[in-house]
Design a protein around this motif. Structure first.
Motif, mmCIF file in Angstrom:
data_model
loop_
_atom_site.group_PDB
_atom_site.id
_atom_site.type_symbol
_atom_site.label_atom_id
_atom_site.label_comp_id
_atom_site.label_asym_id
_atom_site.label_seq_id
_atom_site.Cartn_x
_atom_site.Cartn_y
_atom_site.Cartn_z
ATOM 1 N N LEU A 107 0.805 -1.219 0.000
ATOM 2 C CA LEU A 107 0.000 0.000 0.000
ATOM 3 C C LEU A 107 0.839 1.270 0.000
ATOM 4 C CD1 LEU A 107 -2.727 -1.064 2.617
ATOM 5 C CD2 LEU A 107 -2.823 -1.246 0.116
ATOM 6 N N ALA A 108 2.153 1.128 -0.007
ATOM 7 C CA ALA A 108 3.031 2.293 0.132
ATOM 8 C C ALA A 108 2.831 3.309 -0.988
ATOM 9 C CB ALA A 108 4.491 1.841 0.184
ATOM 10 N N ALA A 109 2.614 2.843 -2.208
ATOM 11 C CA ALA A 109 2.434 3.747 -3.337
ATOM 12 C C ALA A 109 1.026 3.660 -3.918
ATOM 13 C CB ALA A 109 3.465 3.449 -4.424
ATOM 14 N N TYR A 110 0.089 3.150 -3.139
ATOM 15 C CA TYR A 110 -1.290 2.953 -3.594
ATOM 16 C C TYR A 110 -2.103 4.183 -3.200
ATOM 17 C CZ TYR A 110 -5.632 0.278 -4.423
ATOM 18 O OH TYR A 110 -6.828 -0.176 -4.893
ATOM 19 N N HIS A 111 -2.521 4.973 -4.173
ATOM 20 C CA HIS A 111 -3.115 6.275 -3.860
ATOM 21 C C HIS A 111 -4.415 6.172 -3.065
ATOM 22 C CE1 HIS A 111 -5.766 5.411 -7.307
ATOM 23 N NE2 HIS A 111 -6.559 6.334 -6.806
ATOM 24 N N LEU A 112 -5.083 5.035 -3.153
ATOM 25 C CA LEU A 112 -6.340 4.913 -2.412
ATOM 26 C C LEU A 112 -6.127 4.837 -0.905
ATOM 27 C CD1 LEU A 112 -8.523 2.565 -4.638
ATOM 28 C CD2 LEU A 112 -8.666 5.033 -4.328
ATOM 29 N N PHE A 113 -4.928 4.454 -0.462
ATOM 30 C CA PHE A 113 -4.696 4.422 0.983
ATOM 31 C C PHE A 113 -4.771 5.833 1.581
ATOM 32 C CE2 PHE A 113 -2.035 4.407 4.803
ATOM 33 C CZ PHE A 113 -2.615 3.366 5.517
ATOM 34 N N PRO A 114 -3.995 6.809 1.095
ATOM 35 C CA PRO A 114 -4.154 8.157 1.641
ATOM 36 C C PRO A 114 -5.509 8.776 1.289
ATOM 37 C CG PRO A 114 -2.582 8.172 -0.182
ATOM 38 C CD PRO A 114 -2.851 6.736 0.155
ATOM 39 N N ALA A 115 -6.107 8.391 0.154
ATOM 40 C CA ALA A 115 -7.420 8.942 -0.209
ATOM 41 C C ALA A 115 -8.495 8.491 0.781
ATOM 42 C CB ALA A 115 -7.791 8.524 -1.620
ATOM 43 N N VAL A 116 -8.482 7.202 1.127
ATOM 44 C CA VAL A 116 -9.446 6.699 2.114
ATOM 45 C C VAL A 116 -9.185 7.343 3.480
ATOM 46 C CG1 VAL A 116 -10.129 4.648 3.419
ATOM 47 C CG2 VAL A 116 -9.916 4.534 0.928
ATOM 48 N N ARG A 117 -7.931 7.444 3.841
ATOM 49 C CA ARG A 117 -7.589 8.075 5.117
ATOM 50 C C ARG A 117 -8.076 9.527 5.153
ATOM 51 N NH1 ARG A 117 -4.440 6.961 9.344
ATOM 52 N NH2 ARG A 117 -3.547 8.727 10.502
ATOM 53 N N ALA A 118 -7.906 10.235 4.028
ATOM 54 C CA ALA A 118 -8.371 11.623 3.966
ATOM 55 C C ALA A 118 -9.879 11.710 4.145
ATOM 56 C CB ALA A 118 -7.956 12.239 2.634
ATOM 57 N N ASP A 119 -10.618 10.809 3.496
ATOM 58 C CA ASP A 119 -12.077 10.826 3.636
ATOM 59 C C ASP A 119 -12.506 10.583 5.084
ATOM 60 O OD1 ASP A 119 -12.766 11.459 1.052
ATOM 61 O OD2 ASP A 119 -12.955 9.388 0.390
ATOM 62 N N LEU A 120 -11.841 9.633 5.730
ATOM 63 C CA LEU A 120 -12.188 9.344 7.124
ATOM 64 C C LEU A 120 -11.823 10.519 8.036
ATOM 65 C CD1 LEU A 120 -11.079 5.604 7.275
ATOM 66 C CD2 LEU A 120 -13.426 6.464 7.383
ATOM 67 N N LEU A 121 -10.684 11.158 7.788
ATOM 68 C CA LEU A 121 -10.295 12.331 8.573
ATOM 69 C C LEU A 121 -11.294 13.467 8.381
ATOM 70 C CD1 LEU A 121 -6.452 12.250 7.888
ATOM 71 C CD2 LEU A 121 -7.536 12.025 10.153
ATOM 72 N N ARG A 122 -11.764 13.624 7.176
ATOM 73 C CA ARG A 122 -12.755 14.664 6.915
ATOM 74 C C ARG A 122 -14.036 14.402 7.703
ATOM 75 N NH1 ARG A 122 -15.054 15.464 0.915
ATOM 76 N NH2 ARG A 122 -15.612 13.294 1.346
ATOM 77 N N ARG A 123 -14.473 13.158 7.673
ATOM 78 C CA ARG A 123 -15.683 12.804 8.437
ATOM 79 C C ARG A 123 -15.466 12.965 9.930
ATOM 80 N NH1 ARG A 123 -17.296 7.244 7.925
ATOM 81 N NH2 ARG A 123 -19.122 7.928 9.091
ATOM 82 N N ALA A 124 -14.248 12.773 10.367
ATOM 83 C CA ALA A 124 -13.946 12.881 11.800
ATOM 84 C C ALA A 124 -13.752 14.329 12.247
ATOM 85 C CB ALA A 124 -12.697 12.066 12.126
#
Length: 471
Positions: free
Chosen positions: A403-420
């Motif tokens: 997942l180190a270079a998989y853009h969906l990992f930071p994208a999913v994290r960003a979405d969850l941070l936004r919701r939080a």
């Protein structure tokens, strides 16, 4: 188009793979089979205009192609015999090895091939061709391209356009794959029972890669770079996008064939169900952006207009899935299809059964151990138990090298941070995802998310993720 032209077009669509498979099985030469199959269709255009369309177009085409192959093999045999005669002038005749070219000509002429094959077994020939094109000894990109070309009859140029590479690049891939089949002695046959399950998995994986190439294109705007450093004219770009999208239909067509040819393999039906359920959402995957200048933007599952989903395809996918699950031999494709079915049954995003989806991801993770599955499970946990719970799941995945270079990992994290309610951290993660993304559609989606965060009244409560292979 004349009636004969329509008949030849229909035969090409329905019979190309079967004719090619029959000639390849008889001769053991995929290049020769392709050439002779093409010649047979050219002859059909002339002959059917004069004599009428035969009652069994597929049988007529197969016979014509096989005769062409026999003629070519015999010419090769004559040339080989001339060389052998010259060699015998300087050495004694002995019990030398049989001439493989002559043997191939005799085999093709007789209509026989490897054990268990008959000229009246077109489905068996097709199955042999599928297993040959998807042989694990071939590189994955070669398997995918060869499967598409051999089973659909697409030209090298069409396959290249669909995969956004230059025709010369695709020609090299196909040549290398065919050369490997010859040099490695890969036979046109169904593998023995002890290898069948492993080889079926390889076939299904190729079909899913093929489908994903097409399905992802439905979330892409028309103006994309074709790769290889060449930027085409806009019309060519649109044609390339259309060709890529058509790959999803081609994959479903071949998946139907494989599911029918392998009735005792529930995973084949599980894959078909998954493809149908995902593809049913294709028309809803793009929507208008914030303004005219931004262009269309991908729509995540929670944002899609579900009235655009194809209910007929969903109904078929659900029926195929029920049939697969009735065998009580679950596998990863069946579980993925069950997840897709839960999304398909939800009439609204809020009605999604996230508890069941999270439970199914637990099952899938146990089957595959894939970090990508774990990432999707984290999304489901975040939707079920709240964003902080989802973030905790992501923290446990932060060291996964896959997942180190998989853009969906930071994208999913960003979405969850936004919701939080942590917008500054979300912005940093969206920017990290932008640095890793390589698709224009995903890039536009991430930019739209950043723009939403810059607006005081932006949709901060949403969470979305691109439908990847496990959603």
């Amino acid at each position: 188009m004349t009636d004969v032209g329509r008949a030849v077009d229909a035969a090409f669509r329905d019979e190309w793979g079967r004719v090619l498979a029959a000639v390849a099985r008889s001769t053991g030469d995929l290049d020769l089979a392709e050439d002779c199959t093409q010649e047979a269709f050219a002859v059909a255009l002339r002959t059917w205009q004069r004599d009428g369309v035969p009652a069994r177009p597929g049988a007529w085409l197969t016979t014509t192609a096989r005769r062409r192959a026999v003629d070519r093999l015999r010419r090769r045999a004559v040339e080989a015999q001339k060389v052998a005669t010259a060699a015998r002038l300087t050495e004694r005749l002995g019990g030398g090895a049989a001439d493989p070219v002559a043997e191939a000509a005799d085999t093709a002429d007789a209509g026989d091939g490897w054990a268990g094959s008959t000229p009246e077994d077109p489905d068996g020939d097709l199955l042999r061709l599928v297993f040959t094109c998807c042989h694990p000894a071939l590189p994955l990109e070669g398997r995918v391209a060869l499967t598409l070309r051999s089973l659909t009859g697409m030209t090298t140029a069409q396959v290249a356009r669909a995969f956004l590479v230059q025709e010369t690049t695709m020609a090299q891939r196909l040549t290398r794959a065919k050369r490997k089949i010859r040099t490695a002695g890969i036979a046109f046959r169904v593998p023995p029972p002890e290898l069948l399950h492993e080889r079926v998995s390889a076939v299904l994986a190729v079909l899913y890669v093929l489908f994903t190439q097409g399905y992802d294109a439905w979330a892409e705007p028309d103006a994309v770079d074709p790769g290889d450093g060449v930027a085409p004219e806009p019309a060519a770009t649109v044609a390339g996008t259309a060709a890529r999208r058509a790959l999803a239909d081609d994959a479903i067509r071949v998946a139907r064939l494989v599911a029918r040819l392998l009735p005792d393999e529930p995973e084949a039906r599980g894959l078909l169900a998954l493809l149908l359920l995902q593809h049913a959402r294709r028309a809803a995957r793009l929507g208008p952006g914030r303004d005219a200048a931004s262009g269309p933007v991908p729509r995540t599952l929670d944002e899609q207009d579900r009235s655009l989903w194809r209910r007929d395809e969903i109904a078929e996918g659900l029926a195929v899935l029920d049939d697969a699950l009735a065998a009580r031999r679950p596998g990863p494709y069946q579980v993925q299809a069950a997840i897709a079915a839960l999304h398909a049954r939800a009439t609204t995003a809020d009605g999604t059964d996230w508890a069941e989806i999270a439970a199914l991801y637990d099952v899938l993770l146990g089957m595959t151990g894939s970090p990508v599955v774990a990432l999707n499970r984290a999304v489901a946990v975040g939707m079920l138990r709240g964003p902080e719970a989802g973030l905790a799941e992501l923290d446990a995945l932060s060291s996964a090298p896959e997942l180190a270079a998989y853009h969906l990992f930071p994208a999913v994290r960003a979405d969850l941070l936004r919701r939080a309610g942590r917008p500054d951290e979300a912005v940093a993660e969206y920017r990290r995802a932008l640095d890793q993304v390589d698709r224009e559609g995903d890039r536009r989606l991430l930019r739209a998310r950043l723009a939403d965060l810059s607006d005081a009244d932006g949709p901060a409560g949403r969470t979305g993720h691109r439908s990847d292979p496990y959603v």
